[in-house]
Each structure stands twice: as structure tokens, then as C-alpha cells.
Design a protein around this motif. Structure first.
Motif, PDB file in Angstrom:
ATOM      1  N   GLY A  52      19.096  67.785  14.361  1.00 13.72           N
ATOM      2  CA  GLY A  52      20.042  66.966  13.606  1.00 13.72           C
ATOM      3  C   GLY A  52      20.587  65.784  14.401  1.00 13.72           C
ATOM      4  O   GLY A  52      21.607  65.209  14.037  1.00 13.72           O
ATOM      5  N   PHE A  53      19.912  65.414  15.479  1.00 15.88           N
ATOM      6  CA  PHE A  53      20.360  64.249  16.245  1.00 15.88           C
ATOM      7  C   PHE A  53      19.784  62.986  15.607  1.00 15.88           C
ATOM      8  O   PHE A  53      18.578  62.863  15.472  1.00 15.88           O
ATOM      9  N   ASN A  54      20.621  62.055  15.242  1.00 15.37           N
ATOM     10  CA  ASN A  54      20.120  60.814  14.647  1.00 15.37           C
ATOM     11  C   ASN A  54      19.919  59.718  15.677  1.00 15.37           C
ATOM     12  O   ASN A  54      18.940  58.996  15.660  1.00 15.37           O
ATOM     13  N   ARG A  55      20.901  59.599  16.547  1.00  9.40           N
ATOM     14  CA  ARG A  55      20.744  58.560  17.568  1.00  9.40           C
ATOM     15  C   ARG A  55      21.300  59.052  18.897  1.00  9.40           C
ATOM     16  O   ARG A  55      22.125  59.964  18.933  1.00  9.40           O
ATOM     17  N   PRO A  56      20.856  58.446  20.004  1.00  8.48           N
ATOM     18  CA  PRO A  56      21.322  58.909  21.305  1.00  8.48           C
ATOM     19  C   PRO A  56      22.820  58.652  21.491  1.00  8.48           C
ATOM     20  O   PRO A  56      23.336  57.650  20.992  1.00  8.48           O
ATOM     21  N   SER A  57      23.489  59.539  22.175  1.00 12.83           N
ATOM     22  CA  SER A  57      24.884  59.311  22.529  1.00 12.83           C
ATOM     23  C   SER A  57      24.915  58.292  23.665  1.00 12.83           C
ATOM     24  O   SER A  57      23.879  57.922  24.212  1.00 12.83           O
ATOM     25  N   LYS A  58      26.118  57.858  24.023  1.00 11.23           N
ATOM     26  CA  LYS A  58      26.236  56.822  25.056  1.00 11.23           C
ATOM     27  C   LYS A  58      25.585  57.217  26.383  1.00 11.23           C
ATOM     28  O   LYS A  58      24.843  56.444  26.981  1.00 11.23           O
ATOM     29  N   ILE A  59      25.834  58.423  26.808  1.00 13.62           N
ATOM     30  CA  ILE A  59      25.239  58.845  28.085  1.00 13.62           C
ATOM     31  C   ILE A  59      23.722  58.925  27.939  1.00 13.62           C
ATOM     32  O   ILE A  59      22.978  58.570  28.851  1.00 13.62           O
ATOM     33  N   GLN A  60      23.263  59.355  26.789  1.00 13.35           N
ATOM     34  CA  GLN A  60      21.816  59.449  26.559  1.00 13.35           C
ATOM     35  C   GLN A  60      21.163  58.060  26.511  1.00 13.35           C
ATOM     36  O   GLN A  60      20.085  57.860  27.060  1.00 13.35           O
ATOM     37  N   GLU A  61      21.834  57.110  25.878  1.00 11.28           N
ATOM     38  CA  GLU A  61      21.330  55.723  25.851  1.00 11.28           C
ATOM     39  C   GLU A  61      21.061  55.208  27.248  1.00 11.28           C
ATOM     40  O   GLU A  61      20.096  54.502  27.496  1.00 11.28           O
TER      41      GLU A  61
ATOM     42  N   SER B 201      29.881  62.096  32.548  1.00  9.26           N
ATOM     43  CA  SER B 201      30.612  61.772  31.327  1.00  9.26           C
ATOM     44  C   SER B 201      31.260  63.055  30.843  1.00  9.26           C
ATOM     45  O   SER B 201      30.832  64.160  31.171  1.00  9.26           O
ATOM     46  N   GLN B 202      32.281  62.870  30.068  1.00  7.71           N
ATOM     47  CA  GLN B 202      33.117  63.957  29.556  1.00  7.71           C
ATOM     48  C   GLN B 202      32.258  65.052  28.898  1.00  7.71           C
ATOM     49  O   GLN B 202      31.169  64.763  28.416  1.00  7.71           O
ATOM     50  N   SER B 203      32.770  66.256  28.884  1.00  4.71           N
ATOM     51  CA  SER B 203      31.968  67.327  28.304  1.00  4.71           C
ATOM     52  C   SER B 203      31.840  67.124  26.793  1.00  4.71           C
ATOM     53  O   SER B 203      32.691  66.522  26.167  1.00  4.71           O
ATOM     54  N   GLY B 204      30.720  67.572  26.263  1.00  7.47           N
ATOM     55  CA  GLY B 204      30.472  67.390  24.844  1.00  7.47           C
ATOM     56  C   GLY B 204      29.848  66.057  24.486  1.00  7.47           C
ATOM     57  O   GLY B 204      29.718  65.720  23.311  1.00  7.47           O
ATOM     58  N   THR B 205      29.433  65.284  25.478  1.00  4.73           N
ATOM     59  CA  THR B 205      28.893  63.951  25.187  1.00  4.73           C
ATOM     60  C   THR B 205      27.358  63.915  25.196  1.00  4.73           C
ATOM     61  O   THR B 205      26.774  62.851  25.027  1.00  4.73           O
ATOM     62  N   GLY B 206      26.735  65.062  25.441  1.00  2.00           N
ATOM     63  CA  GLY B 206      25.268  65.094  25.311  1.00  2.00           C
ATOM     64  C   GLY B 206      24.499  65.085  26.615  1.00  2.00           C
ATOM     65  O   GLY B 206      23.310  64.772  26.641  1.00  2.00           O
ATOM     66  N   LYS B 207      25.142  65.457  27.718  1.00  2.00           N
ATOM     67  CA  LYS B 207      24.448  65.473  29.008  1.00  2.00           C
ATOM     68  C   LYS B 207      23.340  66.526  29.046  1.00  2.00           C
ATOM     69  O   LYS B 207      22.219  66.249  29.449  1.00  2.00           O
ATOM     70  N   THR B 208      23.703  67.742  28.637  1.00  2.00           N
ATOM     71  CA  THR B 208      22.718  68.823  28.695  1.00  2.00           C
ATOM     72  C   THR B 208      21.518  68.497  27.809  1.00  2.00           C
ATOM     73  O   THR B 208      20.362  68.627  28.242  1.00  2.00           O
TER      74      THR B 208
ATOM     75  N   ARG C 247      32.536  62.219  17.366  1.00  2.00           N
ATOM     76  CA  ARG C 247      31.467  62.240  18.362  1.00  2.00           C
ATOM     77  C   ARG C 247      30.133  61.762  17.802  1.00  2.00           C
ATOM     78  O   ARG C 247      29.852  61.943  16.646  1.00  2.00           O
ATOM     79  N   PHE C 248      29.348  61.192  18.642  1.00  2.00           N
ATOM     80  CA  PHE C 248      27.997  60.753  18.278  1.00  2.00           C
ATOM     81  C   PHE C 248      27.991  59.828  17.071  1.00  2.00           C
ATOM     82  O   PHE C 248      27.171  59.926  16.197  1.00  2.00           O
ATOM     83  N   GLY C 249      28.985  58.932  17.060  1.00  2.00           N
ATOM     84  CA  GLY C 249      28.998  57.935  16.005  1.00  2.00           C
ATOM     85  C   GLY C 249      29.408  58.475  14.646  1.00  2.00           C
ATOM     86  O   GLY C 249      29.498  57.735  13.690  1.00  2.00           O
TER      87      GLY C 249
HETATM   88  P1  ADP Z   1      27.482  68.099  27.458  1.00  2.00           P
HETATM   89  O1  ADP Z   1      26.396  68.725  28.278  1.00  2.00           O
HETATM   90  O2  ADP Z   1      27.796  66.680  27.867  1.00  2.00           O
HETATM   91  O3  ADP Z   1      28.734  68.922  27.383  1.00  2.00           O
HETATM   92  P2  ADP Z   1      25.776  68.764  25.218  1.00  2.00           P
HETATM   93  O4  ADP Z   1      24.456  68.221  25.607  1.00  2.00           O
HETATM   94  O5  ADP Z   1      25.991  70.220  25.383  1.00  2.00           O
HETATM   95  O6  ADP Z   1      26.956  67.960  25.956  1.00  2.00           O
HETATM   96  O7  ADP Z   1      26.054  68.308  23.710  1.00  2.00           O
HETATM   97  C1  ADP Z   1      27.221  68.705  23.014  1.00  2.00           C
HETATM   98  C2  ADP Z   1      26.868  68.989  21.565  1.00  2.00           C
HETATM   99  O8  ADP Z   1      26.408  67.808  20.927  1.00  2.00           O
HETATM  100  C3  ADP Z   1      25.759  70.000  21.400  1.00  2.00           C
HETATM  101  O9  ADP Z   1      26.057  70.781  20.276  1.00  2.00           O
HETATM  102  C4  ADP Z   1      24.530  69.163  21.153  1.00  2.00           C
HETATM  103  O10 ADP Z   1      23.593  69.851  20.377  1.00  2.00           O
HETATM  104  C5  ADP Z   1      25.110  67.968  20.418  1.00  2.00           C
HETATM  105  N1  ADP Z   1      24.381  66.708  20.685  1.00  2.00           N
HETATM  106  C6  ADP Z   1      23.885  66.286  21.867  1.00  2.00           C
HETATM  107  N2  ADP Z   1      23.296  65.083  21.749  1.00  2.00           N
HETATM  108  C7  ADP Z   1      23.436  64.713  20.452  1.00  2.00           C
HETATM  109  C8  ADP Z   1      23.029  63.562  19.676  1.00  2.00           C
HETATM  110  N3  ADP Z   1      22.386  62.552  20.234  1.00  2.00           N
HETATM  111  N4  ADP Z   1      23.341  63.550  18.362  1.00  2.00           N
HETATM  112  C9  ADP Z   1      24.014  64.573  17.799  1.00  2.00           C
HETATM  113  N5  ADP Z   1      24.409  65.691  18.448  1.00  2.00           N
HETATM  114  C10 ADP Z   1      24.136  65.762  19.766  1.00  2.00           C
END
Ligand code: ADP
Ligand code: MG
Length: 361
Positions: free
Chosen positions: A27-36, A54-61, A318-320
Motif C-alpha cells: 500500500g505504499f504509493n510514494r517514497p517518504s522523505k527519508i526514502q526519497e 529521521s524520526q521513528s515511523g518515517t520509513g527507515k526500516t 504521514r507519507f503525504g
Molecule cells: P521507521 O523504521 O522509520 O520507524 P518504518 O519503515 O517502520 O519506519 O515505517 C513505518 C510505517 O510506515 C510502517 O507501517 C511501514 O509499513 C509504513 N511505510 C513505510 N514506508 C512507507 C511509504 N513509502 N508509504 C506508506 N507507508 C509506508
């Protein structure tokens, strides 16, 4: 990072077709800022080393998982990917066909004493949540010992939610020739969040306004912040009487209780989470679409607490996705607090609050 190096879509990354499918399936549509910023570097030829914060929840993992999976050679049936992280539970550490995940201590044993893994065959090495990890005695040294066993051309990546000096020093020891990405909090939030305020005269009117808000729009999940435990329990009780499914996260709960409440909320068992500041730290519930400041955040001297404001409303949008934050204002004093918060963020080029009237009495 230069604007040109960023990607605005996952297609631009030329991922393997299955990975791109996987991204969409998530369900990811576009990269988050850290992913970009991080993905082009991680997926470059040759792959680059990276230190990223970057802050937790921003898509690092999600970012490094994509990088790892891009590099694995499935036909080679030995571990090629290694992830070190802090685990507070033993379960979760594992060696599968292609990937090793564990704490530095365990992975070090697997590599040296037990020889389950040949470190020379590792292609991507990730240190996740470095800030949390180095808080444990011995983890820094163990990580560095593992890193020294890896081949020269192994890609090394380090991620952290925060960047104190200790994390930074460790990062530089363990990641040679790094690219560096740091995202400021302010860059990560606010711009996709609509912020409003509602003028009331007292606590009962705030409650009425809240009910009217629920009557007027459909709110999937909301977090409601109160200043004191007392207000939080009162509000939770009142909302329950109105028929809402309410979770209360309270300061007197032990860690396990809190975790259980958060888990239930995350699973959608309750639609409303009422809480105080203290409890809100470190909760990540991405699907929250609405944040309500039943009381505005103030510090112990009664001054506006901008950091907490950002922290609270940063859980939405989050994520736009469009997020919504509603501030309940119940006196000249609290209007003044809100104005000062606005000024603080306006100085940083952030737009704040429009006034809405949602049928207050
Ligand atoms: P972090 O490691 O920075 O805490 P995560 O990679 O665990 O962040 O991502 C947090 C949540 O956002 C997860 O549920 C993940 O599936 C979701 N997520 C990550 N990247 C995206 C994206 N590009 N679009 C939508 N959701 C995303
Ligand atoms: Mg993570």
C-alpha cells in the motif's frame, strides 16, 4: 542532498519487478522523505554506504529492507544480508537462508564462536535503531568487531531516530566513507497537516465541541491529548457515555499495560485514544488521521511547549496522507498559548491553524 538525487516515485528506482509489486502490495504509493533521499544512494551502482537519521515511523526500516532485497542473490543459499538491532525479547533473532537478524552479541557468536555464518559473504550490513542499540553495554564494541569481519565491498548502513554525539561518533566508527542524511523534525511533518482551532469557554464546552466534531465528520481513529491524568480519565468516561469506544492511556499504568492499550488501539479495537503528554512519547500509530489537543501543550511553567505540539500532531499526516489536528481553546490564556505556538512555527516557514466553528453552544 541535491534535488536531482531525490526520487519522487518508486518506479524511478528501477527496482526488480517483484519488489515493486511488493511495495504496492504494502500500500505504499510514494517514497517518504527519508526514502526519497536514501534509496537512490542505497541502490546506486556501486551501492553506497549511508548514515541516516529521521524520526521513528518515517520509513527507515522499509527503506533498508528494499535495499537489502535488491542485492540478495536468491540462488546463493547462504546468508548475504545482516541486520543488527536491539531486541528486548529473545524471539526475533534468526538466521534464515539469506538473512541474519540479531543483537550484536548473538550475531558475533554466530560469526565467530559457532561459525554458523561466513561474514565474508555478507553483502549488506545494517545497524538499525543505532541510538537504542548503543544504549546497551557492549553493543558498540561487538558491532565494530562484526563490522571488521565483513568484506571490503560490503554495503554498510546505519539508521537512527536521533543523533546525539554518542550515536554520531559510533556511526562514524562503524560506517566507512558514509553518505549522510539527517532530516530535521520540522521537515518531516506539519506541511501535510491541516491545523484548526475551536474557541470555547470552558471544559464542558470543549467536550460539547468534541461531540459536535464527531457528529459532523467521520473520524477513523483519533488521539486526544489532555494536560492532566484527571482530565484524561474524565474525558474518557464522558466519551464512553456517548457511546464511543475509548482507550485510556494513563501514567499510572505499568509498561505492559501501556503496551497492551497501544496494541489494541493499533489493531483498531478502539477508535479513540485519550492520553496525556507523558504517555504519548514513543507511540507510533501511523493510521491516526486526527489529533485533538483537548488541552494545548504547556511546560511545567505554563509556557507553550512547541516540541510537544509538533510531536503530538506529527502522528498524523504521514507519507503525504492528509492529517487533521484540532486545538481546543478555552480561555484568553490558552488563545495566547496557541498564538505563541503559531509564531514559533511561522518563523520556520510553517503555516498553522485556521479557526473553525463546529457548532459550539
Ligand atoms: P521507521 O523504521 O522509520 O520507524 P518504518 O519503515 O517502520 O519506519 O515505517 C513505518 C510505517 O510506515 C510502517 O507501517 C511501514 O509499513 C509504513 N511505510 C513505510 N514506508 C512507507 C511509504 N513509502 N508509504 C506508506 N507507508 C509506508
Ligand atoms: Mg525502524
Amino acid at each position: 542532498t541535491d534535488e536531482e538525487e531525490k526520487v519522487k516515485s518508486f518506479e524511478e528506482l528501477r527496482l526488480k519487478p517483484q519488489l515493486l509489486q511488493g511495495v504496492y502490495a504494502m500500500g505504499f504509493n510514494r517514497p517518504s522523505k527519508i526514502q526519497e533521499n536514501a534509496l537512490p544512494l542505497m541502490l546506486a551502482e556501486p551501492p553506497q554506504n549511508l548514515i541516516a537519521q529521521s524520526q521513528s515511523g518515517t520509513g527507515k526500516t522499509a527503506a533498508f529492507v528494499l535495499a537489502m532485497l535488491s542485492q540478495v542473490e536468491p540462488a546463493n543459499r547462504y546468508p548475504q544480508l545482516m541486520q543488527l538491532k536491539e531486541l528486548n525479547v529473545e524471539r526475533g533473532q534468526k538466521i534464515s537462508e539469506h538473512i541474519v537478524i540479531g543483537t550484536p552479541g548473538t550475531v558475533l557468536d554466530w560469526c565467530s564462536k559457532l561459525k554458523f555464518i561466513d561474514p565474508k559473504k555478507i553483502k549488506v550490513f545494517v545497524l538499525d535503531e543505532a541510538d537504542v542499540m548503543i544504549a546497551t553495554q557492549g553493543h558498540q564494541d561487538q558491532s565494530i568487531r562484526i563490522q571488521r569481519m565483513l568484506p571490503r565491498n560490503c554495503q554498510m548502513l546505519l539508521f537512527s531516530a536521533t543523533f546525539e554525539d554518542s550515536v554520531w561518533k559510533f556511526a562514524q566508527k562503524v560506517v566507512p566513507d558514509p553518505n549522510i542524511i539527517k532530516l530535521k523534525r520540522e521537515e518531516e511533518t506539519l506541511d501535510t497537516i491541516k491545523q484548526y482551532y475551536v474557541l470555547c469557554n470552558n471544559r464542558d464546552e470543549k467536550f460539547q465541541a468534541l461531540c459536535n466534531l464527531y457528529g459532523a465528520i467521520t473520524i477513523a481513529q483519533a488521539m486526544i491529548f489532555c494536560h492532566t491524568r484527571k482530565t484524561a480519565s474524565w474525558l474518557a468516561a464522558e466519551l464512553s457515555k456517548e457511546g464511543h469506544q475509548v482507550a485510556l492511556l494513563s501514567g499510572e499504568m505499568v509498561v505492559e499495560q501501556r503496551a497492551a492499550v497501544i496494541e489494541r488501539f493499533r489493531e483498531g479495537k478502539e477508535k479513540v485514544l485519550v492520553t496525556t503528554n507523558v504517555c504519548a512519547r514513543g507511540i507510533d500509530v501511523e493510521q491516526v488521521s486526527v489529533v485533538i489537543n483537548f488541552d494545548l501543550p504547556v511546560d511545567k511553567d505554563g509556557n507553550p511547549d512547541n516540541e510537544t505540539y509538533l510531536h503530538r500532531i506529527g502522528r498524523t499526516g504521514r507519507f503525504g496522507k492528509r492529517g487533521l489536528a484540532v486545538n481546543m481553546v478555552d480561555s484568553k490564556h490558552s488563545m495566547n498559548i496557541l498564538n505563541r505556538i503559531q509564531e514559533h512555527f511561522m518563523e520556520r516557514g510553517q503555516k498553522i491553524s485556521e479557526h473553525i466553528v463546529i457548532g459550539t453552544p
